[in-house]
Design a protein around this motif. Structure first.
Motif, PDB file in Angstrom:
ATOM      1  N   SER A  34       0.619  -1.129  -0.013  1.00  0.00           N
ATOM      2  CA  SER A  34      -0.104   0.088   0.033  1.00  0.00           C
ATOM      3  C   SER A  34       0.929   1.235  -0.057  1.00  0.00           C
ATOM      4  O   SER A  34       0.780   2.063  -0.798  1.00  0.00           O
ATOM      5  CB  SER A  34      -0.856   0.112   1.268  1.00  0.00           C
ATOM      6  OG  SER A  34      -1.753  -0.972   1.197  1.00  0.00           O
ATOM      7  N   LEU A  74     -10.424   5.759   2.566  1.00  0.00           N
ATOM      8  CA  LEU A  74      -8.994   4.973   2.697  1.00  0.00           C
ATOM      9  C   LEU A  74      -8.437   5.393   3.969  1.00  0.00           C
ATOM     10  O   LEU A  74      -7.380   4.586   4.292  1.00  0.00           O
ATOM     11  CB  LEU A  74      -7.975   5.130   1.380  1.00  0.00           C
ATOM     12  CG  LEU A  74      -8.549   4.752   0.020  1.00  0.00           C
ATOM     13  CD1 LEU A  74      -7.690   5.107  -1.088  1.00  0.00           C
ATOM     14  CD2 LEU A  74      -8.786   3.332   0.160  1.00  0.00           C
ATOM     15  N   MET A  77      -8.353   2.953   7.089  1.00  0.00           N
ATOM     16  CA  MET A  77      -7.450   1.934   7.007  1.00  0.00           C
ATOM     17  C   MET A  77      -6.080   2.033   6.709  1.00  0.00           C
ATOM     18  O   MET A  77      -5.064   1.419   7.072  1.00  0.00           O
ATOM     19  CB  MET A  77      -8.135   0.875   5.683  1.00  0.00           C
ATOM     20  CG  MET A  77      -7.447  -0.285   5.717  1.00  0.00           C
ATOM     21  SD  MET A  77      -8.084  -1.424   7.087  1.00  0.00           S
ATOM     22  CE  MET A  77      -7.277  -2.898   6.930  1.00  0.00           C
ATOM     23  N   PHE A 110      -7.673  -4.219   1.665  1.00  0.00           N
ATOM     24  CA  PHE A 110      -7.389  -2.929   1.228  1.00  0.00           C
ATOM     25  C   PHE A 110      -6.187  -2.598   0.549  1.00  0.00           C
ATOM     26  O   PHE A 110      -6.390  -1.497  -0.228  1.00  0.00           O
ATOM     27  CB  PHE A 110      -6.782  -2.469   3.155  1.00  0.00           C
ATOM     28  CG  PHE A 110      -6.405  -1.000   3.057  1.00  0.00           C
ATOM     29  CD1 PHE A 110      -7.200   0.014   2.703  1.00  0.00           C
ATOM     30  CD2 PHE A 110      -5.004  -0.905   3.273  1.00  0.00           C
ATOM     31  CE1 PHE A 110      -6.748   1.349   2.820  1.00  0.00           C
ATOM     32  CE2 PHE A 110      -4.565   0.478   3.138  1.00  0.00           C
ATOM     33  CZ  PHE A 110      -5.460   1.785   3.075  1.00  0.00           C
TER      34      PHE A 110
END
Length: 136
Positions: A34, A74, A77, A110
């Motif tokens: 991420s 977002l 998370m 995620f």
């Protein structure tokens, strides 16, 4: 290898680790993927150069979301991801019972949402491309 390609490879490894039951490491690599996905688009926005070498995913998302909005939340998370980025690498208390299949799958989902955000919402304009390729 650029940030995006590195992120994709890291995400795929997180998936592989989840599939063989290495959930803690899958969570760690999901968090890292991420971060790398977000870093892959920093060149499109004004930011501190130090941000590219940091792990401040919260600030990365803040900087990107000023220009590229997303319909998904977002931020919460990303905060959760930031917490488990370190905790999954260094389980200080020795208790790794939280790292279950379901927990790892949350992080994989995620990471996929972050990938979709950078692929679909963080798009370069013609001006961005002109700036990138007209520099001496």
């Amino acid at each position: 290898m650029d940030f995006y390609d590195n992120a994709w490879e890291t995400e795929q490894t997180a998936i592989d680790l989840a599939n063989i039951g290495r959930y803690r490491y899958s969570v760690y690599l999901s968090c890292l993927a991420s971060e790398l996905y977000l870093k892959s688009k920093l060149h499109l926005v004004d930011h501190d150069e130090e941000l590219e070498t940091s792990h401040d995913v919260i600030k990365m998302l803040d900087v990107l979301s000023k220009r590229f909005t997303t319909g998904k939340n977002l931020k919460n998370m990303i905060k959760f991801s930031r917490k488990y980025y370190n905790e999954s690498r260094y389980p200080y208390a020795g208790d790794v019972s939280a790292y279950t299949k379901d927990f790892a799958e949350q992080f994989l989902e995620f990471t996929a949402a972050v990938r979709e955000y950078v692929e679909n919402d963080c798009l370069a304009t013609m001006d961005d491309l002109a700036d990138k390729y007209s520099k001496d």
